[in-house]
Design an enzyme around this catalytic site. Structure first.
Site, short mmCIF file in Angstrom:
data_model
loop_
_atom_site.label_atom_id
_atom_site.label_comp_id
_atom_site.label_asym_id
_atom_site.label_seq_id
_atom_site.Cartn_x
_atom_site.Cartn_y
_atom_site.Cartn_z
N HIS A 108 1.05 -1.06 0.17
CA HIS A 108 -0.31 -0.22 -0.56
C HIS A 108 1.31 1.09 -0.08
O HIS A 108 0.53 2.05 -0.89
CB HIS A 108 -1.04 0.32 0.93
CG HIS A 108 -1.97 -0.82 1.35
ND1 HIS A 108 -2.16 -1.68 1.97
CD2 HIS A 108 -3.40 -1.47 0.61
CE1 HIS A 108 -3.04 -2.61 2.17
NE2 HIS A 108 -3.91 -2.13 1.08
N LYS A 147 -18.48 -5.84 7.25
CA LYS A 147 -16.89 -6.43 7.54
C LYS A 147 -15.87 -6.97 8.56
O LYS A 147 -15.82 -6.44 9.40
CB LYS A 147 -15.67 -6.16 6.55
CG LYS A 147 -16.13 -6.37 5.04
CD LYS A 147 -15.50 -6.49 3.88
CE LYS A 147 -15.75 -6.41 2.20
NZ LYS A 147 -14.81 -6.01 1.47
N ARG A 195 -2.08 -5.92 -8.42
CA ARG A 195 -0.79 -7.03 -7.94
C ARG A 195 -0.23 -8.20 -9.18
O ARG A 195 0.80 -8.52 -9.78
CB ARG A 195 -1.29 -7.93 -6.91
CG ARG A 195 -0.90 -6.31 -5.32
CD ARG A 195 -1.54 -7.46 -4.54
NE ARG A 195 -2.71 -7.48 -4.83
CZ ARG A 195 -3.18 -6.56 -3.71
NH1 ARG A 195 -3.30 -7.50 -2.41
NH2 ARG A 195 -5.04 -6.61 -3.58
N SER A 252 -2.61 -7.34 2.40
CA SER A 252 -3.08 -7.46 4.21
C SER A 252 -3.88 -8.93 5.66
O SER A 252 -3.37 -8.84 5.42
CB SER A 252 -4.09 -6.14 4.62
OG SER A 252 -3.49 -5.11 4.16
P1 ADP Z 1 -9.96 -3.23 -0.26
O1 ADP Z 1 -10.53 -4.09 0.85
O2 ADP Z 1 -10.41 -2.65 -0.87
O3 ADP Z 1 -9.63 -4.95 -0.37
P2 ADP Z 1 -6.56 -3.11 0.27
O4 ADP Z 1 -7.15 -2.21 1.73
O5 ADP Z 1 -6.58 -4.27 0.78
O6 ADP Z 1 -8.15 -3.22 -0.11
O7 ADP Z 1 -6.31 -2.81 -0.52
C1 ADP Z 1 -6.47 -1.74 -0.92
C2 ADP Z 1 -6.04 -1.45 -2.89
O8 ADP Z 1 -4.02 -0.88 -2.36
C3 ADP Z 1 -5.80 -2.34 -3.48
O9 ADP Z 1 -7.82 -2.13 -4.16
C4 ADP Z 1 -4.99 -2.05 -4.47
O10 ADP Z 1 -4.88 -1.10 -5.18
C5 ADP Z 1 -3.66 -1.76 -3.87
N1 ADP Z 1 -2.84 -2.91 -2.76
C6 ADP Z 1 -2.97 -3.35 -1.84
N2 ADP Z 1 -1.87 -4.81 -1.72
C7 ADP Z 1 -0.58 -4.10 -2.80
C8 ADP Z 1 0.03 -4.49 -3.28
N3 ADP Z 1 0.73 -5.28 -2.23
N4 ADP Z 1 0.95 -3.65 -4.47
C9 ADP Z 1 0.01 -2.78 -5.14
N5 ADP Z 1 -1.44 -2.49 -4.93
C10 ADP Z 1 -1.20 -3.07 -3.46
#
Ligand code: ADP
Length: 160
Positions: free
Chosen positions: A17, A41, A90, A127
């Site tokens: 992120h 959630k 990703r 995450s």
């Molecule tokens: P969600 O709950 O929408 O899945 P996340 O908080 O996990 O969201 O992630 C938010 C955004 O961050 C994702 O939609 C993606 O665009 C980006 N993201 C998450 N992990 C990565 C990563 N490892 N590399 C690049 N972008 C990422």
């Protein structure tokens, strides 16, 4: 003024992120990191814990601020004069869903989506995987900022 949003749940924020947020901060005048309020959630960290961690780890970027959104991200964009949603990609598996979302969001409110390819160091990183590995005692110290790592260890201890 070009204003972008990086939306997500950030439960918790990872180095993947942060990479996207930092690169967005170099491209746009202002970047809003918007934490979804979606209460339905199950989360490991509360909304305020997630935003606190995000504020701490983005404090070095003067043009990045952390806020929240509820409902449609395009409504947030209209209310906050945001022209662009930035999403990290990703793998091709992300693309399928993100393409649909981007087209829907453009159709709804004319908001653009920019896709940023992930740093290959973090292409496997999410995450949920970080939480799962940490819960079973795996080392995730090189995948999340230090402050997040400490909180993660503490939460795992509380839950065990
Ligand atoms: P969600 O709950 O929408 O899945 P996340 O908080 O996990 O969201 O992630 C938010 C955004 O961050 C994702 O939609 C993606 O665009 C980006 N993201 C998450 N992990 C990565 C990563 N490892 N590399 C690049 N972008 C990422």
């Amino acid at each position: 003024m070009r204003r972008a949003v990086c939306p997500g749940s950030f439960d918790p924020v990872t180095l993947g992120h942060l990479d996207i947020i930092g690169r967005s901060a170099a491209l746009y005048d202002e970047v809003l990191v918007a934490v979804g309020l979606n209460a339905s959630k199950q989360r490991m960290f509360s909304f305020s814990e997630r935003t606190d961690m995000l504020r701490e780890v983005t404090s070095a970027w003067s043009n990045v601020s952390v806020t929240s959104f509820d409902g449609l991200i395009v409504d947030f964009c209209k209310q906050n004069d945001v022209q662009v949603i930035v999403k990290g990609l990703r793998a091709i598996s992300d693309f399928d869903y993100e393409l649909q979302m981007a087209q829907m969001n453009h159709g709804l409110q004319g908001v653009e989506t920019m896709f940023m390819t992930t740093n290959p160091l973090y292409s496997f990183l999410s995450s949920s995987l970080v939480k799962e590995v940490a819960t079973y005692g795996g080392d995730v110290s090189n995948l999340v900022p230090d402050v997040v790592h400490q909180r993660l260890l503490a939460r795992v201890r509380e839950q065990s």
